[in-house]
Write an enzyme that holds these catalytic residues in place. Structure first.
Site, mmCIF file in Angstrom:
data_model
loop_
_atom_site.group_PDB
_atom_site.id
_atom_site.type_symbol
_atom_site.label_atom_id
_atom_site.label_comp_id
_atom_site.label_asym_id
_atom_site.label_seq_id
_atom_site.Cartn_x
_atom_site.Cartn_y
_atom_site.Cartn_z
ATOM 1 N N LYS A 158 1.092 -1.187 -0.088
ATOM 2 C CA LYS A 158 0.027 0.224 0.011
ATOM 3 C C LYS A 158 0.853 1.335 -0.099
ATOM 4 C CE LYS A 158 -4.105 -1.990 2.493
ATOM 5 N NZ LYS A 158 -4.905 -1.569 3.594
ATOM 6 N N ILE A 203 -6.081 -9.476 3.360
ATOM 7 C CA ILE A 203 -7.235 -10.135 4.070
ATOM 8 C C ILE A 203 -8.206 -10.276 2.870
ATOM 9 C CG2 ILE A 203 -9.110 -9.924 5.814
ATOM 10 C CD1 ILE A 203 -6.347 -9.780 7.076
ATOM 11 N N ARG A 292 -12.757 13.908 6.683
ATOM 12 C CA ARG A 292 -13.807 14.623 6.034
ATOM 13 C C ARG A 292 -15.234 14.258 6.557
ATOM 14 N NH1 ARG A 292 -12.216 10.789 2.451
ATOM 15 N NH2 ARG A 292 -13.871 9.688 1.824
#
Ligand code: MV4
Length: 449
Positions: A158, A203, A292
Protein backbone atom coordinates in the site's frame (compact mmCIF):
# COMPACT_ATOMS: atom_id res chain seq x y z
CA UNK A 1 -21.60 31.37 16.18
CA UNK A 2 -20.73 32.23 12.60
CA UNK A 3 -22.76 34.77 10.63
CA UNK A 4 -21.54 33.71 7.19
CA UNK A 5 -19.95 30.57 5.69
CA UNK A 6 -18.52 29.77 2.25
CA UNK A 7 -19.40 26.37 0.82
CA UNK A 8 -16.38 25.17 -1.19
CA UNK A 9 -18.19 22.43 -3.08
CA UNK A 10 -20.97 21.70 -5.58
CA UNK A 11 -23.92 19.37 -6.10
CA UNK A 12 -25.90 17.63 -3.39
CA UNK A 13 -23.36 18.23 -0.62
CA UNK A 14 -23.31 21.99 -1.29
CA UNK A 15 -27.09 21.96 -1.00
CA UNK A 16 -26.91 19.81 2.17
CA UNK A 17 -24.52 22.30 3.82
CA UNK A 18 -26.62 25.32 2.75
CA UNK A 19 -29.69 23.68 4.32
CA UNK A 20 -27.89 23.17 7.64
CA UNK A 21 -26.68 26.80 7.60
CA UNK A 22 -30.19 28.10 6.90
CA UNK A 23 -31.54 26.26 9.94
CA UNK A 24 -28.71 27.63 12.10
CA UNK A 25 -29.38 31.18 10.86
CA UNK A 26 -26.04 31.37 9.04
CA UNK A 27 -25.72 33.12 5.65
CA UNK A 28 -24.07 31.18 2.84
CA UNK A 29 -21.73 32.02 -0.01
CA UNK A 30 -21.59 29.49 -2.85
CA UNK A 31 -18.86 29.06 -5.46
CA UNK A 32 -19.51 27.59 -8.88
CA UNK A 33 -17.76 26.72 -12.14
CA UNK A 34 -19.08 27.85 -15.51
CA UNK A 35 -20.73 24.41 -15.85
CA UNK A 36 -22.68 24.90 -12.60
CA UNK A 37 -24.05 28.40 -13.26
CA UNK A 38 -27.70 27.27 -13.19
CA UNK A 39 -27.35 24.82 -10.28
CA UNK A 40 -29.96 24.66 -7.50
CA UNK A 41 -27.35 25.15 -4.77
CA UNK A 42 -26.22 28.40 -6.45
CA UNK A 43 -29.79 29.67 -6.43
CA UNK A 44 -30.37 28.75 -2.79
CA UNK A 45 -27.19 30.36 -1.43
CA UNK A 46 -27.38 33.97 -0.25
CA UNK A 47 -24.53 34.96 -2.55
CA UNK A 48 -22.48 33.13 -5.20
CA UNK A 49 -19.23 33.62 -7.11
CA UNK A 50 -18.00 32.01 -10.30
CA UNK A 51 -14.50 30.60 -9.65
CA UNK A 52 -13.52 29.39 -13.11
CA UNK A 53 -14.14 27.06 -16.03
CA UNK A 54 -15.90 23.68 -15.89
CA UNK A 55 -12.76 21.62 -15.22
CA UNK A 56 -12.31 20.99 -11.46
CA UNK A 57 -8.58 21.66 -11.73
CA UNK A 58 -9.39 25.18 -12.92
CA UNK A 59 -12.20 25.92 -10.45
CA UNK A 60 -13.14 23.82 -7.38
CA UNK A 61 -9.52 22.73 -6.85
CA UNK A 62 -8.06 26.24 -7.14
CA UNK A 63 -7.03 27.33 -3.65
CA UNK A 64 -6.52 30.99 -4.68
CA UNK A 65 -9.90 31.24 -6.38
CA UNK A 66 -11.78 29.75 -3.44
CA UNK A 67 -9.91 31.94 -0.93
CA UNK A 68 -10.59 35.04 -3.07
CA UNK A 69 -14.31 34.25 -3.04
CA UNK A 70 -14.13 33.84 0.75
CA UNK A 71 -12.38 37.23 1.12
CA UNK A 72 -14.79 39.04 -1.21
CA UNK A 73 -17.76 37.26 0.36
CA UNK A 74 -16.49 38.23 3.82
CA UNK A 75 -17.04 34.82 5.43
CA UNK A 76 -15.74 33.60 8.80
CA UNK A 77 -15.48 29.94 7.84
CA UNK A 78 -15.31 27.52 4.89
CA UNK A 79 -17.05 24.16 4.70
CA UNK A 80 -15.15 22.00 2.17
CA UNK A 81 -17.69 19.14 1.84
CA UNK A 82 -16.13 15.93 0.46
CA UNK A 83 -13.65 15.47 -2.40
CA UNK A 84 -12.06 18.59 -3.99
CA UNK A 85 -10.11 20.51 -1.27
CA UNK A 86 -11.64 18.69 1.71
CA UNK A 87 -8.50 16.71 2.64
CA UNK A 88 -5.93 19.17 1.30
CA UNK A 89 -3.83 20.26 4.30
CA UNK A 90 -2.21 23.05 2.27
CA UNK A 91 -5.65 24.59 1.66
CA UNK A 92 -6.44 24.06 5.35
CA UNK A 93 -3.25 25.98 6.29
CA UNK A 94 -4.01 28.80 3.83
CA UNK A 95 -7.43 29.17 5.49
CA UNK A 96 -5.70 29.44 8.86
CA UNK A 97 -3.23 32.10 7.64
CA UNK A 98 -6.17 34.08 6.18
CA UNK A 99 -7.95 33.81 9.55
CA UNK A 100 -10.82 31.84 8.06
CA UNK A 101 -11.97 28.76 10.02
CA UNK A 102 -11.67 25.52 8.05
CA UNK A 103 -14.65 23.37 9.08
CA UNK A 104 -12.75 20.15 9.67
CA UNK A 105 -9.68 18.89 11.54
CA UNK A 106 -6.48 20.93 12.01
CA UNK A 107 -3.88 20.75 9.20
CA UNK A 108 -1.58 18.90 11.66
CA UNK A 109 -4.12 16.14 12.39
CA UNK A 110 -4.93 15.97 8.66
CA UNK A 111 -1.23 15.49 7.75
CA UNK A 112 -0.65 12.94 10.50
CA UNK A 113 -3.59 10.73 9.54
CA UNK A 114 -3.22 11.43 5.80
CA UNK A 115 0.04 9.49 5.94
CA UNK A 116 -1.32 5.92 6.15
CA UNK A 117 1.90 4.44 7.52
CA UNK A 118 2.01 7.02 10.35
CA UNK A 119 -1.71 6.51 11.01
CA UNK A 120 -1.01 2.76 11.23
CA UNK A 121 1.70 3.16 13.88
CA UNK A 122 -0.47 5.68 15.73
CA UNK A 123 -3.28 3.09 15.79
CA UNK A 124 -0.92 0.39 17.08
CA UNK A 125 0.27 2.69 19.88
CA UNK A 126 -3.37 3.45 20.80
CA UNK A 127 -4.11 -0.27 21.16
CA UNK A 128 -6.22 -0.38 17.98
CA UNK A 129 -5.82 -3.65 16.02
CA UNK A 130 -3.89 -3.29 12.75
CA UNK A 131 -3.34 -5.85 9.99
CA UNK A 132 -0.10 -7.84 10.56
CA UNK A 133 2.58 -6.29 8.35
CA UNK A 134 5.66 -4.10 8.13
CA UNK A 135 6.78 -1.99 11.08
CA UNK A 136 7.21 1.07 8.90
CA UNK A 137 8.01 1.93 5.29
CA UNK A 138 9.65 -0.66 3.04
CA UNK A 139 13.25 0.32 2.25
CA UNK A 140 14.14 -2.33 -0.34
CA UNK A 141 13.34 -5.75 -1.84
CA UNK A 142 15.11 -7.68 0.94
CA UNK A 143 13.00 -5.96 3.59
CA UNK A 144 9.80 -6.65 1.59
CA UNK A 145 10.70 -10.33 1.30
CA UNK A 146 11.51 -10.58 4.99
CA UNK A 147 8.17 -9.00 6.00
CA UNK A 148 6.22 -11.20 3.55
CA UNK A 149 7.87 -14.37 4.88
CA UNK A 150 7.12 -13.26 8.43
CA UNK A 151 3.38 -12.80 7.84
CA UNK A 152 2.92 -15.23 4.92
CA UNK A 153 1.56 -14.65 1.39
CA UNK A 154 -0.62 -13.18 -0.01
CA UNK A 155 0.43 -9.67 0.99
CA UNK A 156 -0.80 -6.24 -0.01
CA UNK A 157 1.56 -3.36 -0.81
CA UNK A 158 0.00 0.00 0.00
CA UNK A 159 1.10 3.56 -0.77
CA UNK A 160 1.50 5.60 2.43
CA UNK A 161 0.12 8.65 0.60
CA UNK A 162 -2.66 6.57 -1.00
CA UNK A 163 -6.09 5.68 0.31
CA UNK A 164 -9.41 4.64 -1.11
CA UNK A 165 -7.72 1.74 -2.89
CA UNK A 166 -5.32 3.82 -5.00
CA UNK A 167 -1.76 2.52 -5.30
CA UNK A 168 -2.40 -0.99 -3.88
CA UNK A 169 -0.83 -4.20 -5.23
CA UNK A 170 -1.40 -7.82 -4.15
CA UNK A 171 1.49 -10.30 -4.29
CA UNK A 172 1.30 -14.07 -3.77
CA UNK A 173 4.95 -15.16 -4.07
CA UNK A 174 8.54 -13.85 -3.96
CA UNK A 175 8.80 -13.15 -7.69
CA UNK A 176 5.45 -11.31 -7.85
CA UNK A 177 6.42 -9.34 -4.73
CA UNK A 178 9.46 -7.82 -6.42
CA UNK A 179 7.54 -6.55 -9.45
CA UNK A 180 4.55 -5.47 -7.33
CA UNK A 181 6.90 -3.45 -5.13
CA UNK A 182 8.43 -1.66 -8.13
CA UNK A 183 4.97 -1.04 -9.64
CA UNK A 184 3.46 0.22 -6.40
CA UNK A 185 6.43 2.56 -5.83
CA UNK A 186 6.30 3.98 -9.37
CA UNK A 187 2.53 4.42 -9.25
CA UNK A 188 2.61 6.09 -5.83
CA UNK A 189 5.47 8.40 -6.85
CA UNK A 190 3.62 9.50 -9.99
CA UNK A 191 0.17 9.82 -8.40
CA UNK A 192 1.04 11.29 -4.98
CA UNK A 193 4.62 12.58 -5.30
CA UNK A 194 5.49 10.17 -2.48
CA UNK A 195 6.83 6.68 -3.31
CA UNK A 196 6.64 5.42 0.29
CA UNK A 197 4.96 2.01 0.64
CA UNK A 198 4.22 -0.43 3.46
CA UNK A 199 3.07 -4.06 3.52
CA UNK A 200 0.10 -5.78 5.13
CA UNK A 201 -1.19 -9.34 5.12
CA UNK A 202 -3.87 -9.50 2.41
CA UNK A 203 -7.23 -10.16 4.06
CA UNK A 204 -9.50 -12.15 1.71
CA UNK A 205 -13.15 -11.15 1.31
CA UNK A 206 -13.20 -8.50 4.04
CA UNK A 207 -16.18 -6.40 5.04
CA UNK A 208 -15.68 -2.64 4.99
CA UNK A 209 -17.01 -1.20 8.24
CA UNK A 210 -16.37 2.40 9.24
CA UNK A 211 -17.07 4.32 12.44
CA UNK A 212 -18.35 7.90 12.45
CA UNK A 213 -16.75 10.10 15.11
CA UNK A 214 -17.15 13.67 16.36
CA UNK A 215 -14.59 15.46 18.52
CA UNK A 216 -14.77 19.02 19.85
CA UNK A 217 -12.02 21.47 20.89
CA UNK A 218 -12.60 20.76 24.61
CA UNK A 219 -11.38 17.17 24.72
CA UNK A 220 -14.74 15.50 24.11
CA UNK A 221 -14.80 12.70 21.53
CA UNK A 222 -17.69 10.36 20.73
CA UNK A 223 -18.58 7.76 18.12
CA UNK A 224 -21.92 7.60 16.28
CA UNK A 225 -21.76 3.88 15.62
CA UNK A 226 -20.78 2.14 12.41
CA UNK A 227 -21.71 1.97 8.73
CA UNK A 228 -21.23 -1.10 6.56
CA UNK A 229 -19.99 -0.04 3.11
CA UNK A 230 -19.12 -3.48 1.75
CA UNK A 231 -21.58 -3.21 -1.16
CA UNK A 232 -19.17 -1.52 -3.55
CA UNK A 233 -17.75 -1.92 -7.04
CA UNK A 234 -14.18 -0.99 -7.92
CA UNK A 235 -13.82 1.08 -4.73
CA UNK A 236 -17.00 3.01 -5.54
CA UNK A 237 -19.54 2.51 -2.79
CA UNK A 238 -23.02 1.62 -4.02
CA UNK A 239 -25.00 0.95 -0.82
CA UNK A 240 -24.19 1.92 2.77
CA UNK A 241 -26.09 0.91 5.88
CA UNK A 242 -26.19 1.15 9.65
CA UNK A 243 -26.03 -1.02 11.72
CA UNK A 244 -23.64 -3.43 9.97
CA UNK A 245 -25.61 -6.68 9.51
CA UNK A 246 -24.47 -9.83 11.33
CA UNK A 247 -21.93 -7.99 13.47
CA UNK A 248 -21.76 -9.39 17.03
CA UNK A 249 -22.64 -6.74 19.65
CA UNK A 250 -19.30 -7.19 21.39
CA UNK A 251 -17.36 -6.65 18.16
CA UNK A 252 -19.44 -3.54 17.47
CA UNK A 253 -18.57 -2.03 20.87
CA UNK A 254 -14.86 -2.82 20.55
CA UNK A 255 -14.75 -1.41 17.02
CA UNK A 256 -16.44 1.84 18.02
CA UNK A 257 -14.37 2.27 21.18
CA UNK A 258 -11.17 1.66 19.18
CA UNK A 259 -12.14 4.44 16.79
CA UNK A 260 -12.57 6.93 19.63
CA UNK A 261 -9.21 5.92 21.19
CA UNK A 262 -7.45 6.59 17.88
CA UNK A 263 -9.16 9.94 17.31
CA UNK A 264 -8.25 11.08 20.83
CA UNK A 265 -4.61 10.04 20.54
CA UNK A 266 -4.26 11.87 17.20
CA UNK A 267 -5.70 15.09 18.63
CA UNK A 268 -8.29 14.93 15.87
CA UNK A 269 -11.21 17.36 15.95
CA UNK A 270 -14.48 17.81 14.04
CA UNK A 271 -16.19 14.96 12.10
CA UNK A 272 -14.16 12.01 10.85
CA UNK A 273 -14.48 8.39 9.87
CA UNK A 274 -12.28 5.56 11.06
CA UNK A 275 -12.23 2.81 8.44
CA UNK A 276 -11.76 -0.87 9.33
CA UNK A 277 -11.81 -4.14 7.48
CA UNK A 278 -13.47 -7.07 9.24
CA UNK A 279 -12.47 -10.63 8.32
CA UNK A 280 -14.61 -13.80 8.04
CA UNK A 281 -14.05 -14.47 11.76
CA UNK A 282 -15.18 -10.95 12.77
CA UNK A 283 -11.66 -9.82 13.64
CA UNK A 284 -11.33 -6.14 12.81
CA UNK A 285 -8.30 -4.16 11.66
CA UNK A 286 -7.76 -0.42 11.32
CA UNK A 287 -7.21 0.71 7.71
CA UNK A 288 -7.31 4.50 7.50
CA UNK A 289 -9.01 7.69 8.70
CA UNK A 290 -11.13 9.82 6.37
CA UNK A 291 -10.65 13.39 7.59
CA UNK A 292 -13.86 14.81 6.12
CA UNK A 293 -17.62 14.48 6.10
CA UNK A 294 -18.46 11.54 3.86
CA UNK A 295 -21.04 10.95 1.14
CA UNK A 296 -22.78 8.33 3.29
CA UNK A 297 -23.13 10.49 6.45
CA UNK A 298 -26.99 10.55 6.21
CA UNK A 299 -27.13 6.86 7.18
CA UNK A 300 -25.63 7.79 10.54
CA UNK A 301 -27.86 10.86 10.84
CA UNK A 302 -30.97 8.70 10.45
CA UNK A 303 -30.06 6.09 13.09
CA UNK A 304 -28.75 8.61 15.63
CA UNK A 305 -31.02 11.59 14.91
CA UNK A 306 -27.93 13.84 14.95
CA UNK A 307 -27.33 16.40 12.18
CA UNK A 308 -23.64 15.87 11.39
CA UNK A 309 -23.22 19.01 9.26
CA UNK A 310 -24.63 21.21 12.04
CA UNK A 311 -22.31 19.51 14.53
CA UNK A 312 -19.32 20.15 12.26
CA UNK A 313 -20.17 23.87 12.13
CA UNK A 314 -20.81 24.10 15.88
CA UNK A 315 -17.56 22.29 16.71
CA UNK A 316 -15.51 24.53 14.36
CA UNK A 317 -16.97 27.63 16.00
CA UNK A 318 -15.77 26.37 19.40
CA UNK A 319 -18.95 24.89 20.87
CA UNK A 320 -18.88 21.82 23.07
CA UNK A 321 -20.49 18.56 21.94
CA UNK A 322 -24.05 18.82 23.33
CA UNK A 323 -24.43 15.11 24.17
CA UNK A 324 -22.43 12.46 26.06
CA UNK A 325 -21.63 9.10 24.45
CA UNK A 326 -24.35 7.42 26.51
CA UNK A 327 -27.05 9.54 24.80
CA UNK A 328 -26.09 8.48 21.28
CA UNK A 329 -28.43 5.69 20.24
CA UNK A 330 -28.36 3.51 17.15
CA UNK A 331 -32.08 3.26 16.47
CA UNK A 332 -33.54 1.06 13.74
CA UNK A 333 -31.83 0.55 10.39
CA UNK A 334 -30.88 3.06 7.69
CA UNK A 335 -29.82 2.23 4.13
CA UNK A 336 -28.51 4.55 1.43
CA UNK A 337 -28.39 3.88 -2.31
CA UNK A 338 -26.17 6.15 -4.38
CA UNK A 339 -28.02 7.18 -7.54
CA UNK A 340 -25.42 7.74 -10.26
CA UNK A 341 -25.90 8.89 -13.85
CA UNK A 342 -24.33 5.63 -15.07
CA UNK A 343 -25.57 2.74 -17.16
CA UNK A 344 -25.32 -0.51 -15.16
CA UNK A 345 -25.84 -2.46 -18.43
CA UNK A 346 -22.80 -0.76 -19.97
CA UNK A 347 -20.30 -1.46 -17.19
CA UNK A 348 -21.48 1.61 -15.27
CA UNK A 349 -20.37 3.96 -18.02
CA UNK A 350 -21.22 7.57 -17.08
CA UNK A 351 -24.20 8.99 -19.01
CA UNK A 352 -24.39 12.74 -18.50
CA UNK A 353 -27.22 14.61 -20.21
CA UNK A 354 -30.51 16.38 -19.60
CA UNK A 355 -33.18 15.03 -17.25
CA UNK A 356 -36.38 15.33 -19.28
CA UNK A 357 -38.84 14.26 -16.61
CA UNK A 358 -38.49 13.06 -13.04
CA UNK A 359 -40.55 12.01 -10.03
CA UNK A 360 -39.20 12.11 -6.48
CA UNK A 361 -39.87 9.30 -3.99
CA UNK A 362 -41.39 10.17 -0.60
CA UNK A 363 -43.42 8.82 2.27
CA UNK A 364 -42.56 7.68 5.76
CA UNK A 365 -38.89 7.06 6.43
CA UNK A 366 -37.73 8.24 2.98
CA UNK A 367 -35.10 10.94 2.38
CA UNK A 368 -33.78 11.94 -1.05
CA UNK A 369 -30.69 14.19 -0.96
CA UNK A 370 -30.24 15.61 -4.44
CA UNK A 371 -29.50 18.83 -6.29
CA UNK A 372 -31.12 17.72 -9.57
CA UNK A 373 -34.56 18.66 -10.96
CA UNK A 374 -36.55 18.15 -14.18
CA UNK A 375 -34.78 19.99 -17.00
CA UNK A 376 -31.37 19.85 -15.23
CA UNK A 377 -28.37 18.88 -17.35
CA UNK A 378 -25.85 16.61 -15.60
CA UNK A 379 -22.45 17.99 -16.65
CA UNK A 380 -19.81 15.49 -17.82
CA UNK A 381 -16.99 17.12 -15.83
CA UNK A 382 -17.64 15.77 -12.34
CA UNK A 383 -18.45 12.62 -10.42
CA UNK A 384 -21.63 10.99 -11.69
CA UNK A 385 -23.55 10.87 -8.40
CA UNK A 386 -26.82 12.77 -8.83
CA UNK A 387 -28.52 11.86 -5.58
CA UNK A 388 -28.67 9.69 -2.49
CA UNK A 389 -31.79 7.81 -1.54
CA UNK A 390 -31.89 7.07 2.19
CA UNK A 391 -34.50 5.12 4.12
CA UNK A 392 -34.93 4.62 7.87
CA UNK A 393 -37.08 1.84 9.33
CA UNK A 394 -37.30 -0.19 12.56
CA UNK A 395 -35.64 -3.30 11.08
CA UNK A 396 -33.32 -4.14 8.18
CA UNK A 397 -36.04 -6.18 6.47
CA UNK A 398 -38.42 -3.22 6.54
CA UNK A 399 -35.65 -0.88 5.35
CA UNK A 400 -34.98 -3.12 2.31
CA UNK A 401 -38.73 -3.24 1.47
CA UNK A 402 -39.00 0.53 1.89
CA UNK A 403 -35.95 1.14 -0.33
CA UNK A 404 -37.35 -1.08 -3.10
CA UNK A 405 -40.65 0.82 -2.89
CA UNK A 406 -38.85 4.19 -3.00
CA UNK A 407 -36.69 3.10 -5.95
CA UNK A 408 -39.90 2.09 -7.78
CA UNK A 409 -41.30 5.59 -7.19
CA UNK A 410 -38.12 7.31 -8.38
CA UNK A 411 -38.42 8.13 -12.09
CA UNK A 412 -35.60 9.76 -13.97
CA UNK A 413 -35.99 10.05 -17.76
CA UNK A 414 -33.38 11.20 -20.25
CA UNK A 415 -30.27 9.77 -18.63
CA UNK A 416 -29.34 6.27 -17.40
CA UNK A 417 -29.15 5.71 -13.62
CA UNK A 418 -28.01 3.02 -11.23
CA UNK A 419 -31.52 2.73 -9.69
CA UNK A 420 -32.44 -0.54 -11.51
CA UNK A 421 -29.17 -2.15 -10.40
CA UNK A 422 -29.91 -1.28 -6.77
CA UNK A 423 -33.25 -3.11 -6.97
CA UNK A 424 -31.48 -6.27 -8.16
CA UNK A 425 -28.95 -6.04 -5.31
CA UNK A 426 -31.63 -5.42 -2.67
CA UNK A 427 -33.56 -8.53 -3.78
CA UNK A 428 -30.53 -10.85 -3.81
CA UNK A 429 -30.60 -13.52 -1.09
CA UNK A 430 -27.01 -12.78 -0.02
CA UNK A 431 -27.80 -9.10 0.47
CA UNK A 432 -31.06 -9.89 2.27
CA UNK A 433 -29.15 -12.27 4.57
CA UNK A 434 -26.51 -9.61 5.21
CA UNK A 435 -23.81 -11.86 3.77
CA UNK A 436 -21.96 -9.05 2.09
CA UNK A 437 -18.25 -8.37 1.68
CA UNK A 438 -16.20 -6.18 -0.64
CA UNK A 439 -16.26 -8.87 -3.36
CA UNK A 440 -20.03 -9.47 -3.20
CA UNK A 441 -21.03 -7.27 -6.18
CA UNK A 442 -18.16 -8.44 -8.37
CA UNK A 443 -18.84 -12.14 -7.84
CA UNK A 444 -22.66 -11.89 -7.95
CA UNK A 445 -23.55 -9.63 -10.87
CA UNK A 446 -22.33 -9.68 -14.46
CA UNK A 447 -20.82 -6.31 -15.20
CA UNK A 448 -20.34 -5.97 -11.45
CA UNK A 449 -16.58 -5.99 -11.86
C1 MV4 B 1 -7.10 -4.15 2.49
C2 MV4 B 1 -7.77 -5.25 1.93
C3 MV4 B 1 -7.34 -6.51 2.28
N1 MV4 B 1 -6.30 -6.66 3.11
N2 MV4 B 1 -6.06 -4.35 3.32
C4 MV4 B 1 -9.10 -0.81 -0.25
C5 MV4 B 1 -9.40 0.61 0.02
C6 MV4 B 1 -8.55 0.98 1.17
N3 MV4 B 1 -9.23 1.93 1.99
C7 MV4 B 1 -8.29 -0.30 1.89
N4 MV4 B 1 -8.64 -1.36 1.00
C8 MV4 B 1 -8.41 -2.64 1.30
N5 MV4 B 1 -7.43 -2.90 2.18
C9 MV4 B 1 -5.67 -5.59 3.61
N6 MV4 B 1 -4.64 -5.78 4.41
C10 MV4 B 1 -8.83 -5.00 1.05
C11 MV4 B 1 -9.14 -3.70 0.73
C12 MV4 B 1 -10.23 -3.54 -0.20
C13 MV4 B 1 -11.36 -2.82 0.12
C14 MV4 B 1 -11.51 -2.21 1.35
C15 MV4 B 1 -12.64 -1.48 1.63
C16 MV4 B 1 -13.64 -1.37 0.68
C17 MV4 B 1 -13.51 -1.96 -0.52
C18 MV4 B 1 -12.39 -2.69 -0.83
C19 MV4 B 1 -12.28 -3.29 -2.08
C20 MV4 B 1 -11.16 -4.01 -2.38
C21 MV4 B 1 -10.13 -4.14 -1.46
Amino acid sequence: MYKRILVANRGEIALRIIRACRELGIETVAVFSEADRGASYVELADEAYCIGPAKSAQSYLKVDQVISAAEVGNVEAIHPGYGFLSENSHFNEVCRSCKIDFIGPSPEAMDLLGDKNRARSMARDAGVPIVPGSDGLIENEEMATQVAHGIGFPVLIKATAGGGGKGMRVASNDLALKSALAQARAEAGAAFGNAGVYIEKYIERPRHIEVQVLADHHGNAVHLWERDCSTQRRHQKLIEESPAPNLPAETRSELCESAVRLIRSAGYTNAGTVEFIVDQDNRFYFIEVNARIQVEHPVTEMVTGIDLIKQQILIASGERLPFPQSDIEQRGCAIECRINAEDPDRRFQPGPGTIRRMMFPGGMGVRFDTHVFPGYTVPPHYDSMIGKLIVHQPTRGEAIACMIRALDELRIEGIPTTAPFHKRVLRHTDFVGGWIDTKFVERTFTGGD
